[in-house]
Scaffold this active site. Structure first.
Site, mmCIF file in Angstrom:
data_model
loop_
_atom_site.group_PDB
_atom_site.id
_atom_site.type_symbol
_atom_site.label_atom_id
_atom_site.label_comp_id
_atom_site.label_asym_id
_atom_site.label_seq_id
_atom_site.Cartn_x
_atom_site.Cartn_y
_atom_site.Cartn_z
ATOM 1 N N PRO A 2 1.052 -1.457 0.068
ATOM 2 C CA PRO A 2 0.119 -0.091 -0.106
ATOM 3 C C PRO A 2 1.017 1.345 0.131
ATOM 4 O O PRO A 2 1.801 1.160 0.982
ATOM 5 C CB PRO A 2 -0.854 -0.215 1.110
ATOM 6 C CG PRO A 2 -1.160 -1.624 1.510
ATOM 7 C CD PRO A 2 0.627 -2.170 1.268
ATOM 8 N N GLU A 3 0.310 1.810 -0.982
ATOM 9 C CA GLU A 3 1.131 3.076 -1.014
ATOM 10 C C GLU A 3 0.320 4.326 -0.159
ATOM 11 O O GLU A 3 -0.588 4.159 -0.467
ATOM 12 C CB GLU A 3 2.119 3.670 -2.539
ATOM 13 C CG GLU A 3 2.869 2.808 -3.203
ATOM 14 C CD GLU A 3 4.218 2.977 -2.295
ATOM 15 O OE1 GLU A 3 4.647 4.184 -1.851
ATOM 16 O OE2 GLU A 3 4.910 2.509 -3.001
#
Ligand SMILES: [Zn+2]
Length: 271
Positions: A2-3
């Site tokens: 996840p960014e």
């Protein structure tokens, strides 16, 4: 992994279900996350949730009895489900809410984190206090980035991915932003002109904002028990396209390793 956009979309997805709710119970099934989940996490049992903020890729859940610091790590995901719904493998933590729902944290690789802080962590917590500005705020400006870059020998791509410089510009977004700005990823940060930073700063903001927007519309509902929120496909121009044709000039995109990260660029469009 996840960014920043995925974390922001998670925040947007969960906060309406959390804000104003009482935490009736804190269930920790496995304390072995990136750092052991402290017993102090249970402090928030009985507290009311006041809001959910994001700082870099950390979510800060503010309650009347202190703050929870949550990071999704490599594979973590948050869902809001009925508290009595079936617990599956890697469901490590539940915050049970007065509404009968619960915030459930699933993390197969256990690189995520759940920590407690009695005071607001953004200014004084070791994980948060050294962080650079948020890219989508007015603190991240041309003057700020240009001044921070002077005298820096490191590659521009490594520079914009440094959390002390600016948070949340992950590998995908660094690749895409430098392509759109026409800047070669290996160029020394200190040698990039002000005019080129003037192009780059709004491009970074747009790239991240667009990913958040896209994520918000393509993600499954956070309340779906079988949903897999936290990840979404995006339209990418260079990332993952090494050896393929540049979308602007049809040259072959090059792929190199830079700071151990996959780096794709167009030798014609990026100088
Ligand atoms: Zn090109």
């Amino acid at each position: 992994m996840p960014e920043l956009p995925e974390v922001e979309v998670s925040r947007l997805g969960i906060s309406p279900h959390l804000t104003g709710q009482q935490i009736t119970q804190v269930i920790v099934r496995d304390r072995r996350l990136r750092w052991p989940v402290p017993a102090s996490l249970e402090t928030v049992a009985g507290a009311t949730i006041e809001g959910v903020e994001r700082r870099s890729k950390y979510l800060i859940i503010s309650t009347t009895k202190g703050y929870l610091i949550v990071h999704l790590g490599m594979s973590g995901a948050l869902r809001v489900v009925p508290a009595d719904s079936l617990v599956v493998k890697h469901d490590h933590i539940d915050l049970v809410l007065g509404s009968g729902l619960c915030l459930r944290f699933n993390d197969p690789r256990r690189f995520g984190c759940w920590l407690y802080s009695a005071t607001h962590p953004s200014a004084d917590h070791p994980l948060l206090r050294e962080l650079g500005p948020e890219p989508l705020t007015d603190d991240f400006t041309l003057d700020y980035l240009f001044n921070a870059s002077r005298g820096r020998q490191q590659a521009i791509k490594t520079f914009i991915m440094d959390n002390h410089v600016v948070v949340g510009v992950g590998n995908i977004y660094a690749n895409e932003s430098l392509f759109k700005a026409g800047i070669h990823p290996k160029r020394a940060a200190g040698k990039v002109s002000k005019a080129r930073y003037q192009r780059l700063v709004p491009i970074i903001k747009e790239t991240l904002a667009r990913a958040i927007e896209q994520g918000g519309t393509t993600l499954q509902d956070f309340t779906q028990a079988d949903g897999q929120p936290g990840y979404f496909k995006q339209e990418l121009m260079v990332y993952g396209r090494g050896g393929k044709a540049c979308m602007q000039c049809k040259s072959t995109l090059k792929e190199i390793r830079l700071g151990q990260r996959s780096t794709v660029y167009c030798p014609q469009c990026q100088r």
